[in-house]
Write an enzyme that holds these catalytic residues in place. Structure first.
Site: not given
Length: 537
Positions: A231, A347, A448
């Site tokens: 990320s 995600e 995610h």
């Protein structure tokens, strides 16, 4: 293949959502499980001699851990808003058996636990296999946590299993966050000669430098360091790839769920405008006294000022980061190393579940029309409600494809034209999530951060891995370890991982079904998003 103009607002929204993700993670990380039992008296605790003195670690999970190791001096007092300085020497033996606090957290959503964070936070945790000895020249993996540059801590990513299983040295670091880590303000940014206020990026470079200079004492190879992140941690890796100051500090890079266009670095003018607003909000409006005012301000005042003023991570346009990372990579002006890059299958599920778990059909349609304007009809035709079991899944697919999957294709193709590049998609349809049972009834698998529990000793999920998932996690770790060792993710007994080519081949990482596939771009409708980016709404 950047997103069309309407996607800019979606990126700003995503930046806030990423901060929420890290906030939830931090809330759990700051309440860690009980420490492992001390080793028997007959097992001597490990010792290492670094430039600053002698460290004594402890046994942990079949490996050896050195925790809370300072890689730079505390950035407090006159050190606030300055480049990191070398770590201080100490006399005697320093106990490296407990993790250090997280760095101060900056987010519009507030702090998880104000008693477990500190400005004195430039520490790292290091894990090595028990057989490691000085001079062993083991591969090194250095991890940079995510959190939208405002939240998170390296302490939640244990490396004991990865170190033991792959024969690697694993390092996980903290770095300054929010405006304490990124403040492009005249007067502050010019003091260190770089013209940059990206102290968080400087911290990461300092941690890499310390690791290069000292990892041989732990059995690591200073000439074989892999930098990795997820990320915003992956965004940090993008910045390191584009920074001349980081040249030669690492030999390979791993980017997880963070294509270089996701949290795009701002230009200095944009960053300076935000910094000016922050200084005024923090009670330091006068340019003549602002530097001292900000250094002396209570950290609570800085955190309060940050609630309504975003931070965008490292800014480009200075000696530290001359060009926006995506542009630098596309042009070939970057620190060229082999790349491993990928994303999870879904995600967007985490973010939609977090913010609008009961999304209705009418709300879905209204949001697409507001977001994409003249292109909305075409977007709705590609992501029709009739094609999904719920509006939640439709919105999740749209966010996954437009913000993560297809930008990952773009970033990976730019890399692959220049260096060996290996692409993956993580796909465990039963993966645990950070939210756990907090949002019942929603399928959040492969959202995610889903892969983190398979790479690290990551205890932030509510559901432990099953035996089958545990075996799959070993497969993932072995791939990562092989890439760190040689720049090629080839491990005996595992499916061969071919480099990404013109048709964008990826390795689908799936329990019981890991295989190469060339269907990634079509599965995520990347031709549509590429055309929309080129033609506009």
């Amino acid at each position: 293949m950047s997103s069309p103009v309407p996607g800019n607002a979606l990126r700003l929204r995503l930046r806030l959502l990423l901060a929420v993700t890290a906030l939830l993670a931090l809330g759990l990380a700051l309440c860690p499980p009980p420490a492992a039992a001390a080793p028997p008296a007959r097992s001597p605790r490990p010792v290492a001699v670094v430039e600053q003195g002698v460290l004594q670690g402890r046994a942990l999970g079949g490996a050896q851990a050195f925790l809370g190791v300072p890689y730079a001096a505390p950035p407090v007092g006159a050190g606030r808003f300055r480049a990191p300085r070398p770590a201080r020497h100490w006399a005697g033996v320093r106990q490296a058996t407990q993790q250090a606090p997280a760095c101060r957290q900056f987010s519009p959503f507030g702090l998880a636990d104000p008693t477990a964070v500190s400005e004195d936070c430039l520490y790292l945790d290091l894990y090595r296999p028990p057989q490691a000895r000085p001079g062993a020249r083991l591969p090194v993996l250095l991890w940079i946590h995510g959190g939208a540059y405002t939240q998170g801590t390296g302490t939640q990513f244990g490396g004991q299993t990865l170190a033991r299983l792959t024969g690697s040295v694993v390092v996980s670091i903290n770095y300054r966050l929010g405006q304490l880590g990124y403040l492009e303000l005249d007067g502050l940014a010019d003091e260190d000669g770089t013209g940059s206020g990206s102290w968080g990026l400087m911290d990461q470079i300092a941690a890499l430098t310390w690791t290069r200079d000292n990892v041989a004492a732990f059995g690591g190879d200073p000439g074989n360091i892999t930098v990795s992140g997820q990320s915003a941690g992956s965004g940090s890796v993008c910045a390191l790839l584009a920074s001349p100051r980081a040249a030669g500090l690492f030999s390979r890079a791993i980017l997880q769920s963070g294509p270089c266009s996701l949290l795009r670095a701002p230009g200095r003018e944009q960053a300076r405008a935000q910094a000016e607003s922050f200084a005024v909000a923090a009670g330091c409006p006068d340019p003549r006294t602002r530097t001292g005012c900000l250094r002396e301000a209570p950290v609570q005042a800085l955190e309060a000022a940050a609630r309504d003023i975003p931070v965008a991570g490292p800014a480009y346009g200075d000696e530290l980061l001359p060009r926006e990372p995506s542009a630098a990579i596309a042009s070939g002006s970057w620190n060229r190393v082999p790349i491993l890059i990928g994303s999870t299958r879904a995600e967007g599920r985490f973010f939609v579940a977090l913010t609008q778990p009961r999304l209705t059909s009418d709300q879905y349609t209204a949001q697409i029309r507001a977001q994409y304007g003249p292109a909305a009809a075409e977007v709705l035709a590609h992501y029709p409600l009739s094609g999904y079991a719920s509006p939640y899944l439709a919105m999740s697919a749209l966010m996954t494809d437009s913000l993560f999957s297809c930008p990952t294709v773009e970033t990976a193709r730019a890399f692959a034209r220049q260096v060996p590049t290996y692409a993956y998609e993580f796909d465990d349809p039963d993966s645990p999530t950070l939210l756990g049972a907090q949002v019942p009834g929603l399928d959040m698998a492969n959202g995610h951060s889903a892969e983190l529990a398979y790479v690290h000793d990551f205890t932030l999920t509510h559901t432990p891995l099953t035996p089958e998932q545990g075996r799959f996690a070993e497969t993932v770790k072995r791939y990562w370890g092989a890439f760190a060792r040689s720049g090629r993710p080839d491990a005996p007994g595992l499916p061969r991982w071919s480099p990404a080519g013109p048709t964008y081949e990826v390795l689908t990482l799936k329990p019981g079904g890991t295989r190469m596939s060339d269907a990634f771009a079509s599965d995520h409708q990347c031709a549509f998003w590429d055309r929309l980016a080129r033609t506009g709404p």
